[in-house]
Design a protein around this motif. Structure first.
Motif, PDB file in Angstrom:
ATOM      1  N   LEU A  22      -1.584  19.437  30.429  1.00 55.65           N
ATOM      2  CA  LEU A  22      -2.018  18.196  30.260  1.00 55.65           C
ATOM      3  C   LEU A  22      -2.751  17.486  31.799  1.00 55.65           C
ATOM      4  CD1 LEU A  22       1.401  16.817  29.021  1.00 55.65           C
ATOM      5  CD2 LEU A  22      -1.293  17.017  27.709  1.00 55.65           C
ATOM      6  N   ASP A  23      -3.495  17.076  31.884  1.00 53.29           N
ATOM      7  CA  ASP A  23      -4.528  16.598  33.204  1.00 53.29           C
ATOM      8  C   ASP A  23      -4.121  15.296  33.810  1.00 53.29           C
ATOM      9  OD1 ASP A  23      -6.489  17.052  35.270  1.00 53.29           O
ATOM     10  OD2 ASP A  23      -7.765  18.574  34.842  1.00 53.29           O
ATOM     11  N   THR A  24      -4.017  15.064  34.681  1.00 53.71           N
ATOM     12  CA  THR A  24      -3.651  13.644  35.407  1.00 53.71           C
ATOM     13  C   THR A  24      -4.911  13.059  36.299  1.00 53.71           C
ATOM     14  OG1 THR A  24      -2.286  14.449  37.189  1.00 53.71           O
ATOM     15  CG2 THR A  24      -0.780  13.947  35.664  1.00 53.71           C
ATOM     16  N   ARG A  25      -5.859  13.918  36.366  1.00 53.66           N
ATOM     17  CA  ARG A  25      -6.952  13.336  37.146  1.00 53.66           C
ATOM     18  C   ARG A  25      -7.745  13.034  36.550  1.00 53.66           C
ATOM     19  NH1 ARG A  25      -9.841  18.606  38.264  1.00 53.66           N
ATOM     20  NH2 ARG A  25      -9.990  19.526  36.218  1.00 53.66           N
ATOM     21  N   SER A  26      -8.787  12.111  37.311  1.00 55.44           N
ATOM     22  CA  SER A  26      -9.421  10.941  36.388  1.00 55.44           C
ATOM     23  C   SER A  26     -10.566  11.617  35.742  1.00 55.44           C
ATOM     24  CB  SER A  26     -10.129  10.145  37.623  1.00 55.44           C
ATOM     25  OG  SER A  26     -11.014  10.661  37.595  1.00 55.44           O
ATOM     26  N   VAL A  27     -11.257  10.759  34.605  1.00 57.67           N
ATOM     27  CA  VAL A  27     -12.256  11.582  33.719  1.00 57.67           C
ATOM     28  C   VAL A  27     -13.483  12.643  34.354  1.00 57.67           C
ATOM     29  CG1 VAL A  27     -13.765  11.145  31.737  1.00 57.67           C
ATOM     30  CG2 VAL A  27     -11.756   9.550  31.775  1.00 57.67           C
ATOM     31  N   ASP A  28     -13.830  11.219  35.554  1.00 57.75           N
ATOM     32  CA  ASP A  28     -15.001  12.365  35.742  1.00 57.75           C
ATOM     33  C   ASP A  28     -14.297  13.280  37.172  1.00 57.75           C
ATOM     34  OD1 ASP A  28     -16.678  10.065  35.641  1.00 57.75           O
ATOM     35  OD2 ASP A  28     -15.873   8.720  37.407  1.00 57.75           O
ATOM     36  N   ASN A  29     -13.437  13.974  37.661  1.00 52.77           N
ATOM     37  CA  ASN A  29     -13.006  14.452  38.155  1.00 52.77           C
ATOM     38  C   ASN A  29     -12.599  16.081  37.578  1.00 52.77           C
ATOM     39  OD1 ASN A  29     -13.247  13.545  40.266  1.00 52.77           O
ATOM     40  ND2 ASN A  29     -10.967  13.563  41.099  1.00 52.77           N
ATOM     41  N   PRO A  34     -13.057  21.083  34.921  1.00 51.59           N
ATOM     42  CA  PRO A  34     -12.424  21.270  33.759  1.00 51.59           C
ATOM     43  C   PRO A  34     -11.229  22.303  33.574  1.00 51.59           C
ATOM     44  CG  PRO A  34     -14.272  21.568  32.974  1.00 51.59           C
ATOM     45  CD  PRO A  34     -13.948  21.102  34.885  1.00 51.59           C
ATOM     46  N   LEU A  35      -9.936  22.239  33.265  1.00 55.25           N
ATOM     47  CA  LEU A  35      -8.712  23.355  33.299  1.00 55.25           C
ATOM     48  C   LEU A  35      -9.585  23.655  31.514  1.00 55.25           C
ATOM     49  CD1 LEU A  35      -7.286  25.225  34.086  1.00 55.25           C
ATOM     50  CD2 LEU A  35      -5.372  23.828  32.750  1.00 55.25           C
ATOM     51  N   PRO A  36     -10.000  25.170  30.690  1.00 52.36           N
ATOM     52  CA  PRO A  36      -9.752  25.268  29.804  1.00 52.36           C
ATOM     53  C   PRO A  36      -8.526  25.077  28.651  1.00 52.36           C
ATOM     54  CG  PRO A  36     -11.043  27.278  30.876  1.00 52.36           C
ATOM     55  CD  PRO A  36     -10.137  25.843  31.909  1.00 52.36           C
ATOM     56  N   GLY A  37      -9.166  23.830  27.556  1.00 53.31           N
ATOM     57  CA  GLY A  37      -7.474  23.534  27.171  1.00 53.31           C
ATOM     58  C   GLY A  37      -6.949  22.758  27.469  1.00 53.31           C
ATOM     59  N   GLY A  38      -7.064  22.340  28.665  1.00 56.22           N
ATOM     60  CA  GLY A  38      -6.635  20.701  29.336  1.00 56.22           C
ATOM     61  C   GLY A  38      -6.988  19.343  28.103  1.00 56.22           C
ATOM     62  N   LYS A  39      -6.182  18.874  28.394  1.00 53.89           N
ATOM     63  CA  LYS A  39      -6.098  17.189  28.046  1.00 53.89           C
ATOM     64  C   LYS A  39      -5.799  15.818  29.223  1.00 53.89           C
ATOM     65  CE  LYS A  39      -4.565  18.504  23.255  1.00 53.89           C
ATOM     66  NZ  LYS A  39      -3.527  18.368  22.211  1.00 53.89           N
ATOM     67  N   ARG A  40      -6.585  15.456  29.106  1.00 54.51           N
ATOM     68  CA  ARG A  40      -6.500  14.137  30.020  1.00 54.51           C
ATOM     69  C   ARG A  40      -5.399  13.421  29.351  1.00 54.51           C
ATOM     70  NH1 ARG A  40      -6.395   9.458  31.987  1.00 54.51           N
ATOM     71  NH2 ARG A  40      -6.668   9.167  33.653  1.00 54.51           N
ATOM     72  N   ILE A  41      -4.329  12.784  30.537  1.00 48.79           N
ATOM     73  CA  ILE A  41      -2.728  11.857  30.673  1.00 48.79           C
ATOM     74  C   ILE A  41      -2.674  11.307  31.357  1.00 48.79           C
ATOM     75  CG2 ILE A  41      -1.275  13.531  31.472  1.00 48.79           C
ATOM     76  CD1 ILE A  41       0.171  12.331  29.364  1.00 48.79           C
ATOM     77  N   GLY A  42      -3.387   9.912  31.622  1.00 49.65           N
ATOM     78  CA  GLY A  42      -2.969   8.860  32.806  1.00 49.65           C
ATOM     79  C   GLY A  42      -1.426   8.396  32.782  1.00 49.65           C
ATOM     80  N   ILE A  43      -1.678   8.243  34.377  1.00 45.87           N
ATOM     81  CA  ILE A  43      -0.528   8.002  35.192  1.00 45.87           C
ATOM     82  C   ILE A  43       0.252   6.472  34.066  1.00 45.87           C
ATOM     83  CG2 ILE A  43      -1.626   6.074  36.407  1.00 45.87           C
ATOM     84  CD1 ILE A  43       1.325   7.996  37.459  1.00 45.87           C
ATOM     85  N   GLU A  44      -0.616   5.333  33.256  1.00 43.24           N
ATOM     86  CA  GLU A  44       0.352   4.844  33.166  1.00 43.24           C
ATOM     87  C   GLU A  44       0.963   5.393  32.009  1.00 43.24           C
ATOM     88  OE1 GLU A  44      -4.170   6.203  30.622  1.00 43.24           O
ATOM     89  OE2 GLU A  44      -3.368   5.404  32.809  1.00 43.24           O
ATOM     90  N   VAL A  45       1.155   5.970  30.858  1.00 39.63           N
ATOM     91  CA  VAL A  45       2.617   6.856  30.712  1.00 39.63           C
ATOM     92  C   VAL A  45       3.473   6.484  31.279  1.00 39.63           C
ATOM     93  CG1 VAL A  45       0.722   8.461  29.034  1.00 39.63           C
ATOM     94  CG2 VAL A  45       2.291   9.843  31.161  1.00 39.63           C
ATOM     95  N   ALA A  46       3.494   6.597  32.631  1.00 38.39           N
ATOM     96  CA  ALA A  46       4.916   6.718  33.428  1.00 38.39           C
ATOM     97  C   ALA A  46       4.777   5.522  33.938  1.00 38.39           C
ATOM     98  CB  ALA A  46       4.651   7.655  34.353  1.00 38.39           C
ATOM     99  N   ARG A  47       4.311   4.450  33.158  1.00 38.82           N
ATOM    100  CA  ARG A  47       4.853   3.063  33.728  1.00 38.82           C
ATOM    101  C   ARG A  47       5.447   2.497  32.994  1.00 38.82           C
ATOM    102  NH1 ARG A  47      -1.184   2.477  36.090  1.00 38.82           N
ATOM    103  NH2 ARG A  47      -1.130   3.203  38.014  1.00 38.82           N
ATOM    104  N   ASP A  48       6.357   1.037  33.284  1.00 39.35           N
ATOM    105  CA  ASP A  48       7.246   0.276  31.676  1.00 39.35           C
ATOM    106  C   ASP A  48       8.078   0.759  31.152  1.00 39.35           C
ATOM    107  OD1 ASP A  48       5.297  -1.547  33.089  1.00 39.35           O
ATOM    108  OD2 ASP A  48       3.955  -0.918  31.139  1.00 39.35           O
TER     109      ASP A  48
END
Length: 113
Positions: A22-29, A34-48
């Protein structure tokens, strides 16, 4: 939650094809390096806290391995605080095998080649 070292990351990348990266970087970065097989996950999962809509979304859309909470999950990115926050939040959702890579995404790419 544990920290994974470069040698451990290489071992997992080569031998555990069920691991979720799971990659926490921005979509642009991510698009730039990319890391092969990596999926994007945003910091927003850590809020609230509990019942966070962003966390519910990544559970429902297949980002997290909801069918097996023992699947190895490795969180990485370029912002150490974001990486730790996301990894901690995932671990608090009863995922039992969560690790974080403390170096940069570029360091991880070098380590797993």
């Amino acid at each position: 939650m544990t920290q994974i070292e470069p040698d451990g990351a290489r071992y997992v990348m080569q031998g555990d094809h069920t691991a979720v990266w799971l990659d926490t970087r921005s979509v642009d970065n991510i698009a730039k390096a990319p890391l092969p097989g990596g999926k994007r996950i945003g910091i927003e999962v850590a809020r609230d806290g509990k019942d966070n809509p962003a966390m519910q979304q990544v559970k429902n859309d297949g980002t997290l391995p909801i069918e097996d909470h023992n699947t190895r999950i490795i969180v990485f990115g370029d912002d150490p605080q974001a990486v730790l926050s996301v990894a901690d939040s995932i671990a608090k959702e009863a995922f039992h095998n969560v690790a974080f890579f403390a170096g940069s995404a570029a360091d991880l790419r070098k380590a797993v080649k």
